[in-house]
Write a protein that holds these residues in place. Structure first.
Motif, PDB file in Angstrom:
ATOM      1  N   PHE A 176      15.732 -19.566  16.260  1.00 32.59           N
ATOM      2  CA  PHE A 176      15.526 -20.936  15.801  1.00 32.59           C
ATOM      3  C   PHE A 176      16.774 -21.789  16.053  1.00 32.59           C
ATOM      4  N   PRO A 177      16.595 -22.967  16.638  1.00 32.75           N
ATOM      5  CA  PRO A 177      17.756 -23.834  16.903  1.00 32.75           C
ATOM      6  C   PRO A 177      18.380 -24.331  15.612  1.00 32.75           C
ATOM      7  N   VAL A 178      19.692 -24.397  15.593  1.00 36.10           N
ATOM      8  CA  VAL A 178      20.410 -24.892  14.424  1.00 36.10           C
ATOM      9  C   VAL A 178      20.259 -26.417  14.375  1.00 36.10           C
ATOM     10  N   MET A 224      23.843 -25.486  -2.845  1.00 42.60           N
ATOM     11  CA  MET A 224      22.571 -25.048  -2.274  1.00 42.60           C
ATOM     12  C   MET A 224      22.708 -24.818  -0.766  1.00 42.60           C
ATOM     13  N   SER A 225      23.888 -24.360  -0.369  1.00 39.90           N
ATOM     14  CA  SER A 225      24.117 -24.157   1.056  1.00 39.90           C
ATOM     15  C   SER A 225      23.729 -22.745   1.487  1.00 39.90           C
ATOM     16  N   ILE A 226      23.305 -22.651   2.730  1.00 38.91           N
ATOM     17  CA  ILE A 226      23.002 -21.341   3.314  1.00 38.91           C
ATOM     18  C   ILE A 226      24.276 -20.520   3.399  1.00 38.91           C
ATOM     19  N   GLU A 227      25.384 -21.175   3.707  1.00 39.14           N
ATOM     20  CA  GLU A 227      26.660 -20.475   3.852  1.00 39.14           C
ATOM     21  C   GLU A 227      27.124 -19.838   2.547  1.00 39.14           C
ATOM     22  N   LYS A 228      27.157 -20.605   1.455  1.00 41.63           N
ATOM     23  CA  LYS A 228      27.777 -20.143   0.216  1.00 41.63           C
ATOM     24  C   LYS A 228      26.788 -19.711  -0.860  1.00 41.63           C
ATOM     25  N   THR A 258      27.068 -17.208   8.855  1.00 40.97           N
ATOM     26  CA  THR A 258      26.232 -18.292   8.339  1.00 40.97           C
ATOM     27  C   THR A 258      24.988 -18.482   9.192  1.00 40.97           C
ATOM     28  N   GLU A 259      25.161 -18.440  10.502  1.00 37.27           N
ATOM     29  CA  GLU A 259      24.015 -18.635  11.393  1.00 37.27           C
ATOM     30  C   GLU A 259      23.079 -17.430  11.390  1.00 37.27           C
ATOM     31  N   TRP A 260      23.614 -16.246  11.161  1.00 35.58           N
ATOM     32  CA  TRP A 260      22.745 -15.070  11.006  1.00 35.58           C
ATOM     33  C   TRP A 260      21.903 -15.221   9.743  1.00 35.58           C
TER      34      TRP A 260
END
Length: 522
Positions: free
Chosen positions: A223-225, A244-248, A301-303
């Motif tokens: 999926f494109p970021v 609410m971040s995907i990273e943290k 994060t992208e994974w």
């Protein structure tokens, strides 16, 4: 072959046959001319941008698309408070959160002692039912039949609370069970009355557990970021300070199923041995891959983003398939011709935009929610509307369809005239939509805020600590990363929108917001 019976024996039979055929014809005519049945399919956290009818090219939702193709798709359907319980309360009342009393997802019990869509329909001769997720800390009111999930419910082998307040555990995947219970009720309903049925799906709510048959359905897609995935939130204090971040915020174990404990985690203790075997085999493979990669930083994060979307879309796949099962049932039972079918989600959701998941903000992905409707003979197939419709309009629209009087205390209005094949260009409609979000600080630290959206602009004020204005030109900045409030040239539009915001607050009787607005920073 000829009959050997005398004619005087055949005559009564002929009269009987004529009578039967006449009665059947009258019954068919009565069914055709009777009030339409209405099914409202209501999902949880299903983003409009996750639907192929709304432009997603990588994921197909053929059954939601079918409703849109055979009816209408609303492109600017806006919620008044982007969070699950309050949106459901608005569906039932046609009122803003400050008027129906349900502002947050907390322990508040929904007040059923107010004007309700279900009760109004029942008083108008409809048989009413709610099956599936309700999530309002109270049992359904105004419904002749209900069988609902307790709280958020479980994806596997879910419990349901039915009448008279009995809890039953069903074996299977929740979307399939909800559809089965819905068709069973339709089989047993009172055929002498039109019906109103809410089918409340748990999908696509966190933690996104797919049906066994859908595990890995999107593993081959990269999926494109999103363009604003690495948004730095410049000039937007509330967006900078969210959680609410995907990273943290997104959790490897609970959300992405890495290193699951099948013996201690209550979610997976519900699985039977056959379910656990298949589910565990798939996620053990994902866990092994994760540990082998040893990812850090942006790569990690992208994974996480990829795994999030693969699970989210896999859950949505079962949702769409079950919508197809229900549509097929209507076709086979002969109900399709006189049944209005609506599909909507309780609000929008972030699929990586701004680096987020979840909802809450007034920004587009959580403000807008999908809404498609099929009304045979009334709404022309392939209809689309750009008008600003809102979830306070859902109840009045359903009542309009049912031919019932819309109660005076409902704050929305029917948008059926916008969708009718006979629509004229003179249908009066709103130019601005009002929004007010409350829940803070838990669970995602999104500051309370109010604002309005027009076809081109969006103005918002964050309070409770953020205390700041935001203004976006959606035409020039559709991803909402450039806050132009306070910049040269934006003074006139800011003043105009502030004036309109105050008008809307007065119109919808939001006294709390008016007080905050009066003391807001300039």
């Amino acid at each position: 072959m000829f009959s050997t019976y005398p004619n005087h024996f055949l005559l009564p039979f002929r009269y009987l046959l004529i009578a039967v055929l006449t009665f059947a014809g009258l019954q068919a005519a009565a069914q055709t001319n009777s009030k339409p049945n209405i099914i409202f399919i209501f999902s949880d956290d299903h983003a409009y941008q996750a639907i192929s009818a709304y432009g997603n090219k990588l994921v197909q939702t053929p059954n939601i698309d079918r409703i849109a193709k055979e009816g209408a798709l609303l492109t600017n359907n806006i919620v008044t408070n982007s969070i699950c319980g309050p949106s459901r309360a608005t569906l039932l009342t046609g009122k803003y959160s400050h008027m129906n009393g349900y502002k947050r997802n907390d322990n508040t019990r929904f007040n059923t002692n107010q004007t309700l869509l279900s009760e109004t329909l029942r008083n108008s001769g409809y048989q009413t039912a709610w099956i599936g997720k309700m999530h309002l800390n109270s049992l359904p009111a105004g419904f002749d039949y209900w069988n609902v999930l307790p709280g958020q419910g479980s994806y596997y082998n879910p419990d349901f609370i039915g009448q008279p307040n009995d809890t039953t555990k069903y074996t299977g995947y929740v979307s399939n069970v909800i559809t089965q219970l819905s068709t069973e009720w339709l089989d047993k309903r009172d055929n002498s009355k039109p019906f109103f049925l809410i089918v409340g799906h748990k999908a696509t709510h966190r933690e996104w557990l797919p049906d066994l048959q859908d595990l890995g359905a999107y593993d081959k897609i990269d999926f494109p970021v999103p363009a604003n995935f690495y948004d730095e939130y410049k000039g937007r204090a509330a967006a900078l300070n969210q959680d609410m971040s995907i990273e943290k915020t997104m959790r490897l174990k609970q959300d992405l199923k890495i290193d699951l404990d099948y013996e201690k985690d209550w979610t997976y203790k519900r699985f039977n041995p056959e379910q656990k075997k298949v589910f565990k085999a798939y996620y053990d493979k994902i866990t092994k891959e994760f540990h082998e990669k040893k990812l850090t930083g942006k790569a990690l994060t992208e994974w996480k983003y990829q795994r999030y979307l693969k699970d989210y879309y896999a859950v949505a796949k079962s949702l769409d398939r079950n919508i197809g099962t229900l549509l097929d049932y209507l076709d086979k039972s002969g109900l399709a011709k006189n049944t209005v079918v609506i599909y909507a989600s309780d609000q929008g959701f972030y699929l990586g935009e701004h680096g987020w998941f979840d909802k809450r903000f007034i920004y587009e992905e959580s403000l807008k929610t999908p809404f498609v409707i099929r009304y045979p003979g009334v709404i022309k197939p392939g209809t689309r509307t750009e008008d600003l419709t809102m979830n306070i309009d859902w109840a009045p629209t359903v009542l309009n369809i049912a031919g019932a009087k819309i109660p005076a205390d409902m704050q929305g209005k029917s948008f059926l005239p916008l969708l009718k094949e006979t629509r004229t260009a003179q249908v009066p409609w709103r130019k601005e939509a009002y929004y007010h979000y409350y829940e803070f600080p838990d669970p995602h630290h999104v500051y309370p805020h109010f604002g309005l959206r027009t076809n081109r602009y969006k103005l918002a004020y964050f309070y409770g600590g953020a205390d700041s204005w935001e203004l976006f030109d959606l035409q020039k900045d559709p991803t909402e990363v450039n806050n132009i409030y306070g910049t040269k040239g934006a003074e006139a539009i800011s003043a105009d929108l502030k004036a309109k915001l105050k008008v809307l607050m007065n119109e919808y009787k939001d006294e709390e917001a008016l007080k905050i607005l009066a003391s807001a920073k300039k």
